[in-house]
Scaffold this active site. Structure first.
Site, PDB file in Angstrom:
ATOM      1  N   CYS A   1       0.813  -1.232   0.000  1.00  0.00           N
ATOM      2  CA  CYS A   1       0.000   0.000   0.000  1.00  0.00           C
ATOM      3  C   CYS A   1       0.835   1.266   0.000  1.00  0.00           C
ATOM      4  O   CYS A   1       0.329   2.345  -0.308  1.00  0.00           O
ATOM      5  CB  CYS A   1      -0.916   0.020   1.218  1.00  0.00           C
ATOM      6  SG  CYS A   1      -2.288  -1.104   1.031  1.00  0.00           S
TER       7      CYS A   1
HETATM    8  N1  CO8 Z   1     -19.969  -9.531   7.965  1.00  0.00           N
HETATM    9  C1  CO8 Z   1     -20.471  -9.586   9.222  1.00  0.00           C
HETATM   10  N2  CO8 Z   1     -19.724  -9.750  10.326  1.00  0.00           N
HETATM   11  C2  CO8 Z   1     -18.385  -9.892  10.157  1.00  0.00           C
HETATM   12  C3  CO8 Z   1     -17.778  -9.854   8.872  1.00  0.00           C
HETATM   13  C4  CO8 Z   1     -18.631  -9.673   7.756  1.00  0.00           C
HETATM   14  N3  CO8 Z   1     -18.148  -9.606   6.504  1.00  0.00           N
HETATM   15  N4  CO8 Z   1     -16.461 -10.004   9.015  1.00  0.00           N
HETATM   16  C5  CO8 Z   1     -16.211 -10.121  10.331  1.00  0.00           C
HETATM   17  N5  CO8 Z   1     -17.375 -10.056  11.023  1.00  0.00           N
HETATM   18  C6  CO8 Z   1     -17.573 -10.181  12.486  1.00  0.00           C
HETATM   19  C7  CO8 Z   1     -16.472 -10.987  13.132  1.00  0.00           C
HETATM   20  O1  CO8 Z   1     -16.782 -12.362  13.093  1.00  0.00           O
HETATM   21  C8  CO8 Z   1     -16.487 -10.430  14.548  1.00  0.00           C
HETATM   22  O2  CO8 Z   1     -17.518 -11.035  15.289  1.00  0.00           O
HETATM   23  P1  CO8 Z   1     -17.334 -11.342  16.868  1.00  0.00           P
HETATM   24  O3  CO8 Z   1     -17.152  -9.989  17.496  1.00  0.00           O
HETATM   25  O4  CO8 Z   1     -18.601 -12.035  17.222  1.00  0.00           O
HETATM   26  O5  CO8 Z   1     -16.084 -12.186  16.957  1.00  0.00           O
HETATM   27  C9  CO8 Z   1     -16.861  -8.958  14.350  1.00  0.00           C
HETATM   28  O6  CO8 Z   1     -17.494  -8.890  13.066  1.00  0.00           O
HETATM   29  C10 CO8 Z   1     -15.665  -8.017  14.394  1.00  0.00           C
HETATM   30  O7  CO8 Z   1     -14.617  -8.539  13.530  1.00  0.00           O
HETATM   31  P2  CO8 Z   1     -13.231  -7.848  13.384  1.00  0.00           P
HETATM   32  O8  CO8 Z   1     -12.635  -7.633  14.730  1.00  0.00           O
HETATM   33  O9  CO8 Z   1     -12.405  -8.592  12.367  1.00  0.00           O
HETATM   34  O10 CO8 Z   1     -13.691  -6.455  12.723  1.00  0.00           O
HETATM   35  P3  CO8 Z   1     -13.008  -5.059  12.777  1.00  0.00           P
HETATM   36  O11 CO8 Z   1     -13.885  -4.130  13.482  1.00  0.00           O
HETATM   37  O12 CO8 Z   1     -11.572  -5.134  13.176  1.00  0.00           O
HETATM   38  O13 CO8 Z   1     -13.048  -4.651  11.217  1.00  0.00           O
HETATM   39  C11 CO8 Z   1     -11.533  -4.560   9.350  1.00  0.00           C
HETATM   40  C12 CO8 Z   1     -12.387  -5.440  10.253  1.00  0.00           C
HETATM   41  C13 CO8 Z   1     -12.489  -3.661   8.564  1.00  0.00           C
HETATM   42  C14 CO8 Z   1     -10.768  -5.455   8.397  1.00  0.00           C
HETATM   43  C15 CO8 Z   1     -10.593  -3.686  10.189  1.00  0.00           C
HETATM   44  O14 CO8 Z   1      -9.929  -4.461  11.134  1.00  0.00           O
HETATM   45  C16 CO8 Z   1      -9.553  -2.959   9.360  1.00  0.00           C
HETATM   46  O15 CO8 Z   1      -9.856  -2.265   8.416  1.00  0.00           O
HETATM   47  N6  CO8 Z   1      -8.291  -3.068   9.780  1.00  0.00           N
HETATM   48  C17 CO8 Z   1      -7.192  -2.395   9.094  1.00  0.00           C
HETATM   49  C18 CO8 Z   1      -6.880  -3.157   7.886  1.00  0.00           C
HETATM   50  C19 CO8 Z   1      -5.842  -2.499   7.048  1.00  0.00           C
HETATM   51  O16 CO8 Z   1      -5.664  -1.312   7.021  1.00  0.00           O
HETATM   52  N7  CO8 Z   1      -5.164  -3.301   6.340  1.00  0.00           N
HETATM   53  C20 CO8 Z   1      -4.223  -2.818   5.419  1.00  0.00           C
HETATM   54  C21 CO8 Z   1      -4.337  -3.717   4.274  1.00  0.00           C
HETATM   55  S1  CO8 Z   1      -3.952  -2.923   2.840  1.00  0.00           S
HETATM   56  C22 CO8 Z   1      -2.320  -3.232   2.364  1.00  0.00           C
HETATM   57  O17 CO8 Z   1      -1.385  -3.176   3.036  1.00  0.00           O
HETATM   58  C23 CO8 Z   1      -2.133  -3.597   0.940  1.00  0.00           C
HETATM   59  C24 CO8 Z   1      -1.844  -5.027   0.801  1.00  0.00           C
HETATM   60  C25 CO8 Z   1      -1.724  -5.326  -0.608  1.00  0.00           C
HETATM   61  C26 CO8 Z   1      -3.030  -5.148  -1.363  1.00  0.00           C
HETATM   62  C27 CO8 Z   1      -3.804  -6.416  -1.415  1.00  0.00           C
HETATM   63  C28 CO8 Z   1      -4.905  -6.304  -2.416  1.00  0.00           C
HETATM   64  C29 CO8 Z   1      -5.818  -7.541  -2.419  1.00  0.00           C
END
Ligand code: CO8
Length: 373
Positions: free
Chosen positions: A156
């Site tokens: 990224c």
């Molecule tokens: N629908 C419904 N519920 C869901 C879903 C879904 N799709 N997914 C997860 N849940 C549930 C989970 O099961 C969990 O339930 P419980 O509390 O009962 O266990 C609850 O929702 C909360 O789950 P999370 O803790 O995982 O959710 P978050 O609040 O942390 O949100 C995110 C998830 C949105 C992914 C968040 O953590 C985030 O955005 N984090 C930062 C990510 C980031 O910035 N990453 C950088 C990646 S980009 C990069 O570096 C480039 C890489 C190369 C590119 C690749 C291209 C493909």
């Protein structure tokens, strides 16, 4: 030392887009089919039942409402869940080259430059569609640029790292003007069957023209006051696709050969690092947080950006101070902060300062502090 300016930007946006509802409908059909097919094993406890996704969760957790994609049909087909992107012959332009040219043409026009003014092309992005020849050399030749070209990948943060490479090339005299492009086809390396991440990414390409200020004539000049890069190794965002995969058949097609992350850990670990870097960087340049008109942040997660901008400013940022494009584009990896800059810079006044900042896998963080001329 030569003064470098950003004198033009360009953006290629695919024509097709997928809403959260459309994406979730495909995912949930896949889940229902899987659970029905494995009903006996699920009842016996030998297979884990898959859970449905939800549009409300996606928007609340990430701020994403839709994403632009190269191919919608294949992604929302529950039987397929990946884009249709046909292989092309070696005599045709590659897809990344095509995207790069579209964005580059707009950037060149904004900068008031022709291809004869450009001495170097850098293609900087998360995934390259082939090992070699470099996509950058293809772009260079397709545009008719002399000089040199190379590909680079810092996930990224590829664009901000690419900007520093361009600044260095201009300051050391190896190029007068550099075209830096970010063709991101994120949907081709996203696992659309993974509930935790199926909604995160979209496709786009950005382009930036950087040049020696003495040669610049654009109305859109931004002086580069400084660049700062940081990397710290982490396994929390990873993709193990690579040329060694075929040497161990047991791992072929495993989920780790696509994007995989521990999103919660990324959030917790990266936000403080980014806020600290921006604060340190502007401090080194003698700039107060209150003097920043704009922060064009990497577009991965809305709460992440709100937290980072709050830590830097000591208060919540307005939408004008930290623009959001994530709602319509989703995470376009290295293109994200440049899309925000491209779409939200026209109102900047002479003397106003801002920071383009990316962060992501590596971990990698890049900040570029600029001033409108
Ligand atoms: N629908 C419904 N519920 C869901 C879903 C879904 N799709 N997914 C997860 N849940 C549930 C989970 O099961 C969990 O339930 P419980 O509390 O009962 O266990 C609850 O929702 C909360 O789950 P999370 O803790 O995982 O959710 P978050 O609040 O942390 O949100 C995110 C998830 C949105 C992914 C968040 O953590 C985030 O955005 N984090 C930062 C990510 C980031 O910035 N990453 C950088 C990646 S980009 C990069 O570096 C480039 C890489 C190369 C590119 C690749 C291209 C493909």
């Amino acid at each position: 030392m030569k003064q470098v300016v950003i004198s033009g930007t360009g953006l290629y946006t695919p024509t097709q887009s997928i809403s959260n509802d459309e994406l979730v409908a495909a995912f949930n059909t896949y889940v229902d089919t899987y659970n029905a097919q494995h009903a006996d094993e699920i009842a016996a406890g030998t297979v884990t039942e898959l859970a449905q996704s939800s549009s409300a969760f996606i928007e609340k957790a990430s701020g994403i409402k839709s994403r632009f994609v190269i191919n919608k049909e294949g992604i929302i087909d529950p039987q397929r869940m990946k884009p249709f992107i046909a292989e092309r012959s070696n005599d045709e332009a590659s897809l990344q080259c095509e995207m790069a040219i579209a964005a580059a043409k707009e950037a060149l026009e904004q900068a008031g430059k022709t291809v004869d003014d450009v001495d170097a092309v850098i293609v900087a992005c998360s995934n390259l569609q082939r090992a070699y020849p470099a996509v950058a050399v293809e772009v260079q030749t397709a545009l008719g640029i002399q000089g040199f070209a190379y590909d680079m990948n810092v996930a990224c943060s590829s664009a901000t790292f690419g900007i520093q490479a361009a600044v260095n090339a201009i300051q050391t005299g190896s190029a007068r003007c550099v075209l830096m492009v970010n063709p991101e086809i994120c949907t081709a390396h996203l696992n659309f069957r993974d509930r935790d991440s199926h909604f995160i990414f979209g496709d786009a390409c950005t382009a930036v023209i950087l040049e020696d200020s003495e040669l610049a004539s654009s109305e859109h000049q931004y002086k580069v006051l400084g660049t700062k890069l940081q990397t710290v190794f982490s396994n929390n965002i990873r993709n193990n696709a690579g040329f060694l995969n075929r040497c161990d058949e047991s791992g072929l097609n495993n989920p780790d050969k696509l994007f995989i992350q521990n999103g919660r850990k990324v959030f917790k670990e990266v936000c403080p690092m980014v806020a600290k870097q921006i604060t340190a960087h502007i401090g080194e340049l003698g700039i107060e947080a209150g003097d920043l008109t704009r922060m064009w942040l990497h577009q991965a997660n809305l709460s992440m950006n709100q937290l980072i901008s709050k830590r830097v400013l000591g208060r919540e940022a307005t939408e004008a101070e930290a623009p959001v494009i994530l709602d319509t584009y989703a995470n376009t990896s290295s293109a994200g902060s440049i899309i925000a800059y491209h779409l939200h810079k026209a109102d900047m006044q002479t003397g106003q300062k801002g920071v383009i900042c990316s962060f992501g896998a590596g971990y990698s963080i890049g900040s570029v502090v600029i001033e409108k001329l």
